[in-house]
Structures are given as structure tokens and as C-alpha cells.
Design a protein around this motif. Sequence first.
Motif, short mmCIF file in Angstrom:
data_model
loop_
_atom_site.label_atom_id
_atom_site.label_comp_id
_atom_site.label_asym_id
_atom_site.label_seq_id
_atom_site.Cartn_x
_atom_site.Cartn_y
_atom_site.Cartn_z
N ILE A 111 -116.20 66.24 -23.71
CA ILE A 111 -115.82 67.58 -23.27
C ILE A 111 -114.39 67.90 -23.71
CG2 ILE A 111 -115.35 69.01 -21.23
CD1 ILE A 111 -117.70 67.39 -19.90
N LEU A 112 -113.50 66.94 -23.50
CA LEU A 112 -112.10 67.12 -23.89
C LEU A 112 -111.98 67.39 -25.39
CD1 LEU A 112 -110.07 64.51 -21.81
CD2 LEU A 112 -109.99 67.00 -21.68
N LEU A 113 -112.74 66.58 -26.15
CA LEU A 113 -112.67 66.71 -27.61
C LEU A 113 -113.14 68.08 -28.05
CD1 LEU A 113 -113.79 63.35 -29.22
CD2 LEU A 113 -111.65 64.58 -29.55
N SER A 114 -114.30 68.51 -27.53
CA SER A 114 -114.82 69.80 -28.00
C SER A 114 -113.92 70.94 -27.55
CB SER A 114 -116.27 70.02 -27.53
OG SER A 114 -116.55 69.29 -26.39
N TRP A 115 -113.24 70.71 -26.40
CA TRP A 115 -112.34 71.73 -25.89
C TRP A 115 -111.04 71.75 -26.71
CZ3 TRP A 115 -107.62 70.81 -23.10
CH2 TRP A 115 -107.06 71.97 -22.56
N ALA A 116 -110.59 70.55 -27.12
CA ALA A 116 -109.32 70.45 -27.82
C ALA A 116 -109.44 70.68 -29.33
CB ALA A 116 -108.69 69.08 -27.57
N ALA A 117 -110.68 70.60 -29.84
CA ALA A 117 -110.85 70.68 -31.29
C ALA A 117 -110.29 71.97 -31.87
CB ALA A 117 -112.33 70.54 -31.63
N GLN A 118 -110.60 73.07 -31.19
CA GLN A 118 -110.16 74.38 -31.69
C GLN A 118 -108.63 74.46 -31.82
OE1 GLN A 118 -112.76 76.48 -32.28
NE2 GLN A 118 -111.49 78.05 -33.25
N PRO A 119 -107.88 74.22 -30.73
CA PRO A 119 -106.42 74.27 -30.82
C PRO A 119 -105.84 73.31 -31.85
CG PRO A 119 -107.11 74.01 -28.53
CD PRO A 119 -108.34 73.98 -29.36
N ILE A 120 -106.44 72.12 -31.93
CA ILE A 120 -105.91 71.14 -32.89
C ILE A 120 -106.07 71.65 -34.31
CG2 ILE A 120 -106.27 68.84 -33.89
CD1 ILE A 120 -106.90 67.85 -31.05
N ALA A 121 -107.27 72.19 -34.60
CA ALA A 121 -107.53 72.72 -35.93
C ALA A 121 -106.54 73.85 -36.24
CB ALA A 121 -108.95 73.23 -36.03
N GLN A 122 -106.31 74.69 -35.22
CA GLN A 122 -105.38 75.81 -35.40
C GLN A 122 -103.96 75.30 -35.69
OE1 GLN A 122 -105.90 78.47 -32.11
NE2 GLN A 122 -106.51 80.00 -33.62
N PHE A 123 -103.57 74.28 -34.93
CA PHE A 123 -102.26 73.69 -35.09
C PHE A 123 -102.08 73.17 -36.50
CE2 PHE A 123 -99.46 69.97 -35.00
CZ PHE A 123 -98.32 70.50 -34.41
N ILE A 124 -103.15 72.49 -37.00
CA ILE A 124 -103.05 71.92 -38.34
C ILE A 124 -102.92 73.04 -39.38
CG2 ILE A 124 -104.33 70.63 -40.11
CD1 ILE A 124 -105.43 68.89 -37.84
N THR A 125 -103.74 74.07 -39.25
CA THR A 125 -103.67 75.16 -40.25
C THR A 125 -102.32 75.85 -40.23
OG1 THR A 125 -105.06 76.27 -38.64
CG2 THR A 125 -106.01 75.92 -40.82
N GLU A 126 -101.73 75.98 -39.06
CA GLU A 126 -100.46 76.71 -38.97
C GLU A 126 -99.27 75.89 -39.41
OE1 GLU A 126 -100.15 78.32 -35.05
OE2 GLU A 126 -101.96 79.53 -35.35
N HIS A 127 -99.25 74.62 -38.98
CA HIS A 127 -98.02 73.85 -39.15
C HIS A 127 -98.06 72.83 -40.27
CE1 HIS A 127 -96.31 75.57 -35.52
NE2 HIS A 127 -97.53 75.48 -35.02
N LEU A 128 -99.23 72.30 -40.57
CA LEU A 128 -99.27 71.27 -41.59
C LEU A 128 -99.85 71.87 -42.87
CD1 LEU A 128 -100.58 68.48 -39.24
CD2 LEU A 128 -98.24 68.74 -40.08
N THR A 129 -99.14 72.81 -43.42
CA THR A 129 -99.69 73.54 -44.57
C THR A 129 -99.91 72.64 -45.77
OG1 THR A 129 -97.41 74.25 -44.78
CG2 THR A 129 -99.02 75.92 -44.12
N ALA A 130 -99.14 71.57 -45.87
CA ALA A 130 -99.31 70.66 -47.01
C ALA A 130 -100.74 70.14 -47.05
CB ALA A 130 -98.33 69.51 -46.92
N ILE A 131 -101.22 69.77 -45.87
CA ILE A 131 -102.58 69.21 -45.81
C ILE A 131 -103.61 70.28 -46.14
CG2 ILE A 131 -104.31 68.17 -44.30
CD1 ILE A 131 -102.03 66.89 -42.74
N THR A 132 -103.44 71.45 -45.50
CA THR A 132 -104.44 72.50 -45.74
C THR A 132 -104.38 72.98 -47.20
OG1 THR A 132 -102.82 73.95 -44.72
CG2 THR A 132 -104.77 73.40 -43.42
N ASP A 133 -103.20 73.01 -47.74
CA ASP A 133 -103.10 73.41 -49.16
C ASP A 133 -103.84 72.43 -50.05
OD1 ASP A 133 -101.67 75.57 -48.51
OD2 ASP A 133 -99.71 74.80 -49.15
N PHE A 134 -103.65 71.14 -49.70
CA PHE A 134 -104.31 70.11 -50.50
C PHE A 134 -105.82 70.26 -50.39
CE2 PHE A 134 -106.34 65.86 -50.39
CZ PHE A 134 -106.16 65.54 -51.73
N ILE A 135 -106.28 70.47 -49.16
CA ILE A 135 -107.73 70.61 -48.95
C ILE A 135 -108.26 71.84 -49.67
CG2 ILE A 135 -109.52 71.06 -47.20
CD1 ILE A 135 -107.88 69.26 -45.31
N ALA A 136 -107.48 72.94 -49.58
CA ALA A 136 -107.91 74.18 -50.21
C ALA A 136 -107.96 74.03 -51.73
CB ALA A 136 -106.97 75.30 -49.82
N SER A 137 -107.08 73.16 -52.26
CA SER A 137 -107.02 73.01 -53.71
C SER A 137 -108.22 72.23 -54.26
CB SER A 137 -105.73 72.30 -54.11
OG SER A 137 -105.84 70.93 -53.79
#
Lengths: 288, 201
Positions: B141-167
Motif C-alpha cells: 500500500i505504501l509503495l503504490s501510494w508513494a510511487a506517484q510522488p517519487i516518480a514526480q520527484f525524479i522527473t522534476e529534480h533528477l533531470t539527468a536521469i530522465t534526459d538519459f532515459i528520454a534519449s
Amino acid sequence: MENIVELKNVTKKFKGFSVNNMNLQVKQGYVTGFIGANGAGKSTTIKMIMNLLRPDAGEINLFGLDYKKHEKAIKERIGFVYDGNVFFEGLNLKDIKRIVAPAYKHWDDKVFHQYIEKFELPINKSMKTFSKGMQMKASLAIALSHQAELIIMDEPTAGLDPIFRRELLNLLQELMIDGNRTIFFSTHITTDLDRIADYIAFMQNGELVFNQSIHDVAENYALVKGGLDLLDRDTEKAFVHVHRASTGFEALTKNIQAVKNTFGDTVVIERASLEDIMYYFKGGVQHV
Amino acid sequence: MFNLIRRDVILQKWQLLFFIPFILVFVIMGASPVLVFLVASIFIPFNTYAYDEKAETNILLNSLPYTRIEIIASRYLGAIFYMLLSIGVTSLALFIFNKPFTLTDIAIGSGLFLLFAAFTFPLFQIFKPGYITTVILISFILLSWAAQPIAQFITEHLTAITDFIASLSMTALYTGVTLIIMAIYLISWIITTSIYQRKVF
């Protein structure tokens, strides 16, 4: 005579309890009764024989094979009955058979149904509705339906009424007519053993005290009764343990001849039951 | 070993009656297909664990002619087998109720399931019986509840990772993720086996 189970220098340590340097042989084609007080280490030993526990040191061989290489081949040849139900309690016997039967190469449905009929077990009722005796019968039916050469039972008679206990013992006797079978079972109801056991293995505080034929046990051990004045430091050496009362002493010896030599006709020598032996050994350890 | 996998169906035949209505509730409520696939996959393997955390079950299985390696292998292979089965049933249900779904939904759902299984299966061997189901449920339950915010956090703050993935190309991304999940699943399998071999019953 071949040993079907062999424990060599087996040691297993737990917090506050250990089985020490155990050497045990179970002979093929006989019934060996495994006795000892609660907590003596019987269940631990049986679990090691079943490979549910691994010993810290020593060797365990079944049918001359070891568990490291031949686990499946060994278990294929064992029928097990535990104290308490290990089968899924929500299931009925039909479903339990569906789960257990395919595990064995030599499962025989006909034999299974014969036992179900003989034991008058309901095949469509869930295990949890079974009485203790019925659960035992069900375990036994399963244990006997895959041509097991070795039947291992942990306290099969515990919690059973006297009538069913006797039925069970008769059944075990019948099983032994087929000379290939070996039965090894633990119990603390020693009267069960007088009826069917060929060998007695006795455990006390994690150690095997003896493993002898029931005939040898009767021949070696005896109860000795006499007056207190006969006892002194030297004569007491003939006994495992001495119980003193104001009217005289009662003691267990494991060397009848020595007692006869020392005391002659001044004492009464009686046959010691297994219960006497267990009782005096327990006392002996406490006092030493 | 196939018998050990088949055992789950025999054990759970009554629970399986609930399986279909259970999935239908999710389908009709319009839950996202990914979630439906995930929940459906979890149903059978985790129900099995509710049985297997009992000491008696382990005594029984280990007294039968099975090795401990086989017992654990049956859990891991069984999880995949029942996952595939559940995906089939779920797809059918979604199709019948005319809810659109894509192969990507199936891929993400099963990927998440395998990850979840890989993390929880070893825990079943570590925690004491009785607690574990609660631990897993809460963590799920915690994981499914936390997944959304975590994903959001990664997209907003860790752009290096998302850029790499997008590339990465779509194919490279899928292959990479599949391989990573498979590796995690295998490692989990090995860990669980080594824990189980040392267990005492």
C-alpha cells in the motif's frame, strides 16, 4: 544385519540444549522404539533423520545414502507420521492426496483407498474436522501408500485413546509381516513398546544411553530391593541410581551378575520395566 | 516440481472463486489497466505464501521427496506461470468490458509484479510467520501510494536521469528494463534459495 539408518558422531547444539556425539543404528526389518523423557532430544533426532535439521557435526546415512547427494531417493523410501497434523487443514483427504501422491514415484492409489476404507476415514471432509485419532490414521494412510521401506513416526500414540492405540500397534505388527519394512518410532508411553518393539533406543539429556534388543534390555537391567544396611560407597557402585526409603532401598542395575555377586540372596531382584529404567536414569542424572 | 506449482490451484480452489469477481471489480471501477494486471498477478503467488509461512507446510514439503532448491524454484517459476495466466484472464475481462489496454500496460504491470515479487519473496523467509503478510500488505500500500510522488520527484529534480532515459530509443529502453528486472528476479531467487537451505523446521 543391515542398518537402515546410521548416525555417526552426530552433534547438534541449540541454546541451552544439545544432542551430543550421537551414534545410532536402526536395523532393517525390525521395529525400533525410541524412548526418552520430554525434551530428551527425540524429536531433534527424528528431524535430523528427516533432514529437516542439519547436524553441526557428524554423519547421517539412510539406506547407506547421504542427504547431500541423494535427498530425493532417500525420502522416496520413507513414510513419515508426525505428532500433530502437517497436512493443510483446510483441505480434504482427496485434495491432500492430489498434492502428496504425485511427489512419489511408487504411489499406489489402490492401497491408499484400502487404508481409507479400513480406517473409515471420510474422504470429502476437511482435515480440521478430524479428531486427533483420525488425523493420525490419515497420516498413516498416506505414509503407507507409497511402498515406503522405512516408516518414521514421532510420538504417533500421544493423545490417542487406549483402544485406538492398541489398533495402531496391531496394524504396525501386521505391517511387519512383510519382512522388508523397518519402523522407527518415538514414544514416551513405554507400554506400547513391550508389545511390538524389537529394539529399544533410549535417549536422555541429548545423549543415547543405549540401543539394545528388548531381550537384552530385559536381561541386563533389573530392579533390586533390599535393606538400607546393605548400602555403602562400594556396593552402591553396582547401581545406576538408588532410591532410599525408610523401609529399605530400591535401585536399578545394569549388571545383574555383579549385583548377585555382591549381595547374594540378601536382595530381591525383579524385572525392570522400560518405565523403571527411564525413571531411574532420570534420577541418576539429577543426583550425580 | 510441476506438482508443486499445480499444488497452488488445489490449495486455492475456493479462493480462485473470488479471483474473477475480484478482478471484475477493478475492471468495472475503471482502474488503470496496469494496476489491474499487477493486482491480478499478485493474487495466486501471494496467497500461496499465506499457506507456506506455516511451519507445518514446510515440514510437509521437506519430508516429501523434494529438495529445498526445488521448493524455492517452484515458487519463482510458479509466480511467472500464474502471472501469465492472470494476464490472460485479465485481458479477457478487459476485452469483454470493452476497456482499452495496450501491450505496454501488460509489460508495465508484469514488470512491477516481478519486481515486487523479487523484493518480497526473500522477506518471507526472513520475517517470522504471522507478521509477514501484514508487512507485505502495508509495504504494498505504501509503495503504490508513494510511487506517484517519487516518480514526480525524479522527473522534476533528477533531470539527468530522465534526459538519459528520454534519449534512449523505445526498444533499447524496453530491453534494458526487461534485463534489469530479470536480473533482479534471478538474484532474489538465488538469495531466497540460500536462506531457505539454511532454515530449520
